[in-house]
Design an enzyme around this catalytic site. Structure first.
Site, PDB file in Angstrom:
ATOM      1  N   ALA A 122      53.075  62.259  41.041  1.00  0.00           N
ATOM      2  CA  ALA A 122      53.123  60.880  41.001  1.00  0.00           C
ATOM      3  C   ALA A 122      52.456  60.244  42.507  1.00  0.00           C
ATOM      4  O   ALA A 122      52.270  61.068  43.392  1.00  0.00           O
ATOM      5  CB  ALA A 122      54.760  60.585  41.322  1.00  0.00           C
ATOM      6  N   HIS A 153      33.269  47.929  42.039  1.00  0.00           N
ATOM      7  CA  HIS A 153      32.403  47.048  42.600  1.00  0.00           C
ATOM      8  C   HIS A 153      31.367  47.856  43.660  1.00  0.00           C
ATOM      9  O   HIS A 153      31.641  48.732  44.120  1.00  0.00           O
ATOM     10  CB  HIS A 153      33.197  45.913  43.599  1.00  0.00           C
ATOM     11  CG  HIS A 153      34.163  45.345  43.063  1.00  0.00           C
ATOM     12  ND1 HIS A 153      34.003  44.117  42.208  1.00  0.00           N
ATOM     13  CD2 HIS A 153      35.661  45.453  42.962  1.00  0.00           C
ATOM     14  CE1 HIS A 153      35.115  43.722  41.867  1.00  0.00           C
ATOM     15  NE2 HIS A 153      36.108  44.411  41.884  1.00  0.00           N
ATOM     16  N   ASN A 161      55.346  54.249  30.253  1.00  0.00           N
ATOM     17  CA  ASN A 161      56.282  53.414  31.077  1.00  0.00           C
ATOM     18  C   ASN A 161      56.206  51.962  31.500  1.00  0.00           C
ATOM     19  O   ASN A 161      54.915  51.212  31.419  1.00  0.00           O
ATOM     20  CB  ASN A 161      56.927  54.572  32.098  1.00  0.00           C
ATOM     21  CG  ASN A 161      58.644  54.366  32.125  1.00  0.00           C
ATOM     22  OD1 ASN A 161      59.147  53.370  31.881  1.00  0.00           O
ATOM     23  ND2 ASN A 161      59.010  55.340  32.111  1.00  0.00           N
TER      24      ASN A 161
END
Length: 201
Positions: A155, A110, A80
């Site tokens: 989500a 990192h 999406n």
């Protein structure tokens, strides 16, 4: 979270060649993200030039990536709008993966040690997403993670560790909530017949 440069399996020197390559990627992404919706042939051509393996995936603009060539789709799939893939290391996506809007998939990381972090090296670990995985809107998948086949990521989740197959996982950090008991799947022929009116448009 990786603490040392040695924790990353991919080390890419940050040099003029890398910067030039990524500039070319940005040019292709600009063309992809600004194409008209009716320019389907242009979408497909740019994705074929940009990605390592396309294999029928559908990606809605805007879409962003670092390298493009390290992103591999096994078969089909849907991304999406607003998905970002930082593919310094390979990102392997299985069959029919569904990714919600504004998901971030980041192989890059990192080291914690500032003496290593200031070096001109891009560090990353591969990410693998299994067949028929669904990743909900706004989720973040971090470097080195594997998500098992048919699992669902809620989500807004932040996935820092591997997620097994056939489960629902959510939260920050993302954890397994429950196992999924799947129903009987339609055959490939039945699915093709169901989807043909859309595919033939």
């Amino acid at each position: 979270m990786s603490s040392k440069l040695s924790d990353f399996s991919v080390h890419l020197p940050i040099n003029p060649e890398l910067v030039q390559f990524q500039q070319g990627v940005k040019e292709k992404l600009y063309d992809f993200n600004h194409a008209r919706p009716s320019e389907e042939e242009k979408y497909h051509r740019i994705l074929s030039e940009l990605l390592g393996s396309v294999n029928g995936v559908t990606i809605l603009p805007p879409f962003y990536c670092d390298m493009g060539k390290n992103i591999h789709f096994k078969r089909g799939g849907f991304l999406n709008a607003g998905v970002k893939i930082l593919d310094i290391a390979p990102v392997m996506l299985g069959e029919f993966v569904q990714i919600g809007p504004n998901v971030v998939i980041s192989t890059a990381g990192h080291p914690l040690d500032i003496a290593e972090r200031v070096l001109p090296i891009a560090a990353a670990n591969p990410i693998t997403i299994g067949d028929s995985v669904w990743i909900g809107a706004g989720a973040i998948i971090l470097d080195g993670v594997t998500i098992g086949d048919r699992s669902v990521i809620g989500a807004g989740s932040i996935v820092t560790k591997d997620i097994p197959a056939d489960c629902v996982a959510a939260g920050n950090p993302c954890r397994v909530i429950k196992k999924i008991e799947h129903g009987k799947m339609p055959s490939e022929q039945e699915l093709e017949e169901m989807w043909r009116p859309i595919m033939d448009m």
